[in-house]
Design a protein around this motif. Sequence first.
Motif, PDB file in Angstrom:
ATOM      1  N   GLN A  35       1.066  -8.892   8.609  1.00  0.00           N
ATOM      2  CA  GLN A  35       1.366  -7.402   8.351  1.00  0.00           C
ATOM      3  C   GLN A  35       1.000  -7.051   6.904  1.00  0.00           C
ATOM      4  OE1 GLN A  35       2.477  -4.722  10.547  1.00  0.00           O
ATOM      5  NE2 GLN A  35       1.662  -3.540   9.044  1.00  0.00           N
ATOM      6  N   SER A  36       1.856  -7.786   5.792  1.00  0.00           N
ATOM      7  CA  SER A  36       1.536  -7.617   4.406  1.00  0.00           C
ATOM      8  C   SER A  36       0.115  -7.578   4.208  1.00  0.00           C
ATOM      9  CB  SER A  36       2.090  -8.639   3.854  1.00  0.00           C
ATOM     10  OG  SER A  36       3.728  -8.651   4.113  1.00  0.00           O
ATOM     11  N   GLN A  37      -0.795  -8.644   4.887  1.00  0.00           N
ATOM     12  CA  GLN A  37      -2.106  -8.704   4.526  1.00  0.00           C
ATOM     13  C   GLN A  37      -3.041  -7.531   5.072  1.00  0.00           C
ATOM     14  OE1 GLN A  37      -3.884 -11.445   3.246  1.00  0.00           O
ATOM     15  NE2 GLN A  37      -5.141  -9.736   2.790  1.00  0.00           N
ATOM     16  N   LEU A  38      -2.279  -6.903   6.299  1.00  0.00           N
ATOM     17  CA  LEU A  38      -3.003  -5.530   6.610  1.00  0.00           C
ATOM     18  C   LEU A  38      -2.598  -4.497   5.829  1.00  0.00           C
ATOM     19  CD1 LEU A  38      -2.157  -5.327  10.557  1.00  0.00           C
ATOM     20  CD2 LEU A  38      -4.538  -5.517   9.525  1.00  0.00           C
ATOM     21  N   ASP A  39      -1.541  -4.241   5.339  1.00  0.00           N
ATOM     22  CA  ASP A  39      -1.126  -3.277   4.274  1.00  0.00           C
ATOM     23  C   ASP A  39      -1.916  -3.455   2.950  1.00  0.00           C
ATOM     24  OD1 ASP A  39       0.727  -2.446   5.748  1.00  0.00           O
ATOM     25  OD2 ASP A  39       2.408  -3.565   5.027  1.00  0.00           O
ATOM     26  N   ILE A  40      -2.203  -4.652   2.467  1.00  0.00           N
ATOM     27  CA  ILE A  40      -2.941  -4.924   1.227  1.00  0.00           C
ATOM     28  C   ILE A  40      -4.545  -4.402   1.584  1.00  0.00           C
ATOM     29  CG2 ILE A  40      -4.149  -6.535  -0.421  1.00  0.00           C
ATOM     30  CD1 ILE A  40      -1.462  -8.023  -0.109  1.00  0.00           C
ATOM     31  N   ASN A  41      -5.117  -4.591   2.755  1.00  0.00           N
ATOM     32  CA  ASN A  41      -6.230  -4.157   3.019  1.00  0.00           C
ATOM     33  C   ASN A  41      -6.194  -2.774   2.992  1.00  0.00           C
ATOM     34  OD1 ASN A  41      -7.022  -6.857   3.322  1.00  0.00           O
ATOM     35  ND2 ASN A  41      -7.086  -6.995   5.349  1.00  0.00           N
ATOM     36  N   LYS A  42      -5.349  -2.114   3.626  1.00  0.00           N
ATOM     37  CA  LYS A  42      -5.305  -0.687   3.959  1.00  0.00           C
ATOM     38  C   LYS A  42      -5.136  -0.150   2.511  1.00  0.00           C
ATOM     39  CE  LYS A  42      -2.544   2.799   6.259  1.00  0.00           C
ATOM     40  NZ  LYS A  42      -1.373   3.430   7.054  1.00  0.00           N
ATOM     41  N   THR A  43      -4.485  -0.434   1.714  1.00  0.00           N
ATOM     42  CA  THR A  43      -4.099   0.284   0.474  1.00  0.00           C
ATOM     43  C   THR A  43      -5.121   0.164  -0.380  1.00  0.00           C
ATOM     44  OG1 THR A  43      -1.776  -0.340   0.779  1.00  0.00           O
ATOM     45  CG2 THR A  43      -2.557   0.224  -1.380  1.00  0.00           C
ATOM     46  N   ASN A  44      -6.050  -1.074  -0.450  1.00  0.00           N
ATOM     47  CA  ASN A  44      -7.225  -1.328  -1.210  1.00  0.00           C
ATOM     48  C   ASN A  44      -8.282  -0.058  -0.798  1.00  0.00           C
ATOM     49  OD1 ASN A  44      -7.264  -3.357  -3.058  1.00  0.00           O
ATOM     50  ND2 ASN A  44      -7.010  -4.822  -1.387  1.00  0.00           N
TER      51      ASN A  44
END
Length: 436
Positions: A353-362
């Motif tokens: 989930q944290s990886q998804l958040d990073i990808n989305k925020t980028n």
Amino acid sequence: MKNQFLITIGIFSYSLLSYSQDTITIAKKDLLEKVTDANLQIQLAQKNYQSAKADYQQSNALFLPNITASHTAISTTNPLMAFGSKLNQEILTASDFNPALLNDPAKIQNFATVISVQQPLLNADGLYERKAAKAKMQAYQLQSERTKEYLQLEVSKAYMQLQLAYKAVTVLTKAERTALANLKLIDNYFKQGLVQKTDVLNVQIRVNEVSNQLQYANSNIQNASDYLGFLLNEDTKNKTFKPSEELENTITVTTVTTEVPENRKDIQAMTQSTSAYQKMYLSSKMNFLPRLNAFGSYEMYDQTLFGTKANGYTVGAQLSWSVFDGYKSIGKMAKAKADYQKAGIEAEQYKKQSQLDINKTNRQLLDAENKVKLSQLAFEQSQEAYRIRQNRFTQGLEKTTDLLQSDTQMIQKELEHLQAIFEYNFTKQYLQFLTN
């Protein structure tokens, strides 16, 4: 002119109400330092850590002795208790073996002082429980540190919202002055018979709209101040915060991080939590092994209170284990194993989930950067369009509705540009939070 007068009076009254409160100028740096000590959420996180630390301290009993002291007073005619009391007091004589006295003894008093010591020697399940308590304590400590980082992000966001609110008030105050100037101009034109009554009404409507927006903008200042006060655990009644810095308007090159950092505090906390559940599972397995404990006592007896005439001691060791407890230990082990596996799955899910958040925020950061550039261009174009229409209007070449539309568009584009700057700045800080 009567409507214009009423509008001006209303705005003036609202301004007096708004600025009757104390205005406190604050710097972002000071807020970040203060929130660490004052915020209630951080205090709760610290209490959770202190509670886990206390649990870990309790496990010291695995190595340290358990010492108790007691003083017991009895008065008895029970044959067995009377004979034993005399024996403990070391006052037994040959005449006490008389069967008549043995069967029907006289009342006797006995005062016993006992100091007992129990020392664990080998307790395998307790060792793993201690390790689990330590891992839990470390997890709460990491969560407390991550909470501080999150609240610093939240304070930064609230501070930027306050900056945005003040900037919006500045823009709308300027727009209000422009609208009132246009109203005065149109009113003069109407008196000269150059425009229709509908043109005057349209401008009055525009003045009302801007005044209403300005009122909401002032309310947003107080809302942002109240939220900052909540984060700082301060009472903001009759108090308004004002930022000492302007809203940052600089596009910087940001290093894109694509992976979740393993040293992030919340990730480390999840790892420690999983480790705690693993240790509890191992502890439940070790529960089937025997336990070895040493014990000893020193006893003093007398016929008087707190007397120490007779004394003796007992020392020994005990090896014990539970052979069968009706599947209680087996069930406990199965539950601990399921909890450990569940914690591992939750940790893996949290990382993904944290990886998804990073990808989305980028991606959001790139979009926000593009939005700032486009909104800046749109604002500049709307300014030029308004300037041209205003010049043509004074020459009688533009309609009043076209001028009002151009004015509305210019203010809207400036506010949109400010909102885009806020979104870019916050998204950049949020990405730093996710990759820190």
